[in-house]
Motif scaffolding. Structure first.
Motif, PDB file in Angstrom:
ATOM      1  N   ASN A  73       0.759  -1.054  -0.065  1.00 22.82           N
ATOM      2  CA  ASN A  73      -0.119  -0.175   0.097  1.00 22.82           C
ATOM      3  C   ASN A  73       0.726   1.190  -0.100  1.00 22.82           C
TER       4      ASN A  73
ATOM      5  N   GLU B  48      -9.071   2.320  -0.418  1.00 26.01           N
ATOM      6  CA  GLU B  48      -8.802   0.953   0.147  1.00 26.01           C
ATOM      7  C   GLU B  48      -7.806   1.265   1.017  1.00 26.01           C
ATOM      8  N   SER B  49      -6.559   1.711   0.803  1.00 27.58           N
ATOM      9  CA  SER B  49      -5.420   1.699   1.509  1.00 27.58           C
ATOM     10  C   SER B  49      -5.744   2.362   2.965  1.00 27.58           C
TER      11      SER B  49
ATOM     12  N   TYR C 261      -7.274  -0.236   4.950  1.00 29.51           N
ATOM     13  CA  TYR C 261      -6.426  -1.140   5.403  1.00 29.51           C
ATOM     14  C   TYR C 261      -5.395  -0.477   6.579  1.00 29.51           C
TER      15      TYR C 261
ATOM     16  N   ASN D 210     -10.789  -5.740   8.282  1.00 29.92           N
ATOM     17  CA  ASN D 210     -11.505  -4.591   7.492  1.00 29.92           C
ATOM     18  C   ASN D 210     -12.979  -4.588   7.678  1.00 29.92           C
TER      19      ASN D 210
ATOM     20  N   SER E 214     -14.096   3.662   1.344  1.00 32.66           N
ATOM     21  CA  SER E 214     -13.301   2.541   0.677  1.00 32.66           C
ATOM     22  C   SER E 214     -14.279   1.912  -0.192  1.00 32.66           C
TER      23      SER E 214
END
Length: 447
Positions: free
Chosen positions: A38, A213-214, A217, A383, A443
């Motif tokens: 990431n 998304e990173s 995470y 997540n 996300s």
């Protein structure tokens, strides 16, 4: 631990045991490869921010719930909120711990296998292909299932006889040793030719590499590495005396976790770039890089063996806490035998872990939503379930738990002002839940 309400014998013992429960695979195994996948430095910076602003307040919250109720996870919420369905938070944690341990134990089995091979000197060899070695181990169904079974058996045996004395006493020796070995590894790693590129990747933020998304995470990693969200720390703190400051203990655990994550990155990424490996290699990154680094050291096989044993201890202290929350929850009902509950729980976890163990071999081509069973379990825990558990805990703290009791637990044995409590409370009531919701929606592309 047992239901006689034993207490940790010292503040240091509790902090090191909690750090052991928190650090484990989150900081040492998962953090490097998540950072590598990431974008490096930007992810690390985001992880630190989430740990301080979100993870630390949640860790304090779990400590307050546990010591305030003096009960294991499910019963704690029943004691503090007899009316309503708040005990679902504890049940959520038990289920999440079960799922987490089902794939966590697979990695624990890998470490056991590496320990077994390293001690007689069978890993470090001239011109060895460590990537191929890792693939041969994880791709062997029998070997991975044996490793899974052995790792779970160790957990069951320890939990059966109680973990407080063993964890507390050994943590005082082995956790500091883990730091020492990491520092030795870092010193060697940064001397490799090309190591500066790895340091730049890890320490120089490039926010253009971050995605929605990173960010999710990074938030999930902060929860995973502090063991918050599943009420594991509720169970641990329920055995804590009133003479210990909860905010200071939580801060100590958080700082240790960040330091270990930093050391893991400093040890891994210089070697990754020096030997032309990909930082986005995935779950096997640690198992390919460590042997490569130790192979360049005098007595490398000996140091690798010792480090793997200490790494195994860190993993076990985390898995003990997962099995403990499950065992405590079910043995609390109808005075069930801890031995029987631990044995049955271990067996069921073993069965549930088999598909994840076979994800690199027989079930490599079996995918749900594009993910193997192992990766899907990891994604769901990190997540979905962990952020969900943290959201529920923040709502419980912010709108349900008795504020006076919280203030008492927060203020015991420390010189923090009332303003500090109010800051923590407002963070838990508004900032933590809103951040979790915003990051999760972003996300999904909904924000």
């Amino acid at each position: 631990m047992n239901e006689k309400r034993d207490q940790w014998s010292s503040k240091l013992g509790f902090i090191l045991a909690s750090a052991g429960a928190a650090i484990g695979l989150g900081a040492i195994w998962k953090f490097p490869y998540m950072t590598g996948m990431n974008g490096g430095g930007a992810f690390f910076l985001l992880f630190i921010g989430f740990t301080v602003v979100i993870g630390l307040p949640l860790l304090i919250a779990e400590f307050i719930i546990g010591r305030g109720a003096q009960k294991e996870a499910i019963s704690a919420y029943k004691v503090l909120a007899p009316k309503g369905l708040w005990s679902i938070i504890g049940k959520w944690g038990v289920f999440g711990s079960f799922l987490l341990m089902s794939f966590y134990s697979v990695v624990g089995g890998w470490v056991l296998i590496y320990c077994t091979l390293a001690i007689p000197g069978m890993i470090i060899k001239q011109n060895a292909n460590y990537e191929a070695l890792f693939g041969s181990i994880t791709g062997n169904p029998l070997v991975t299932i044996i490793g899974l079974a052995a790792f779970i058996l160790i957990n069951v045996v320890v939990i059966t006889f109680g973990i407080k004395d063993g964890i507390e006493k050994t943590s005082k020796i082995l956790m500091p040793l883990l730091f020492v070995f990491f520092i030795v590894l870092v010193i060697r790693a940064v001397t490799f030719e090309g190591s500066m590129e790895g340091l730049k990747f890890f320490l120089q933020p490039d926010f253009s590499k971050l995605t929605g998304e990173s960010v999710l995470y990074a938030l999930g990693q902060s929860f995973f590495s502090l063991a918050v969200g599943f009420s594991v720390m509720v169970t641990y703190s329920s055995y804590l005396g009133k003479d210990i400051s909860l905010p200071m203990s939580a801060a100590s655990v958080s700082i240790m976790n960040i330091i270990v994550s930093l050391l893991a990155g400093l040890a891994i990424f210089p070697v990754v770039f020096s030997f032309g490996l990909s930082p986005a290699e995935g779950p096997g990154l640690l198992f390919m890089v460590l042997p490569e680094a130790f192979a360049q050291m005098p007595f490398g096989e000996l140091f690798l063996s010792l480090f793997l044993l200490l790494f195994l201890f860190a993993i076990l202290t985390s898995s003990f806490s997962m099995l403990e929350i499950i065992t405590s929850a079910f043995s609390a009902k109808k005075d069930r035998s801890r031995k029987k509950v631990a044995a049955v729980a271990g067996f069921v976890i073993f069965l549930a872990g088999i598909p994840a163990a076979l994800s690199s071999s027989l079930l490599a081509n079996f995918k749900l939503f594009g993910l193997t069973v192992f990766d899907l379990s990891d994604f769901l825990v990190s997540n979905i379930l962990l952020p969900g558990g943290c959201l529920l805990i923040s709502i419980f703290i912010g709108f349900k738990m008795n504020k006076q009791l919280m203030k008492q637990e927060f203020s015991y044995s420390n010189q923090l002002s009332g303003g500090t409590f109010q800051l923590w409370f407002q963070l838990m009531r508004w900032v933590v839940p809103l951040t979790i919701i915003i990051v999760f929606l972003r996300s999904l592309g909904l924000l």
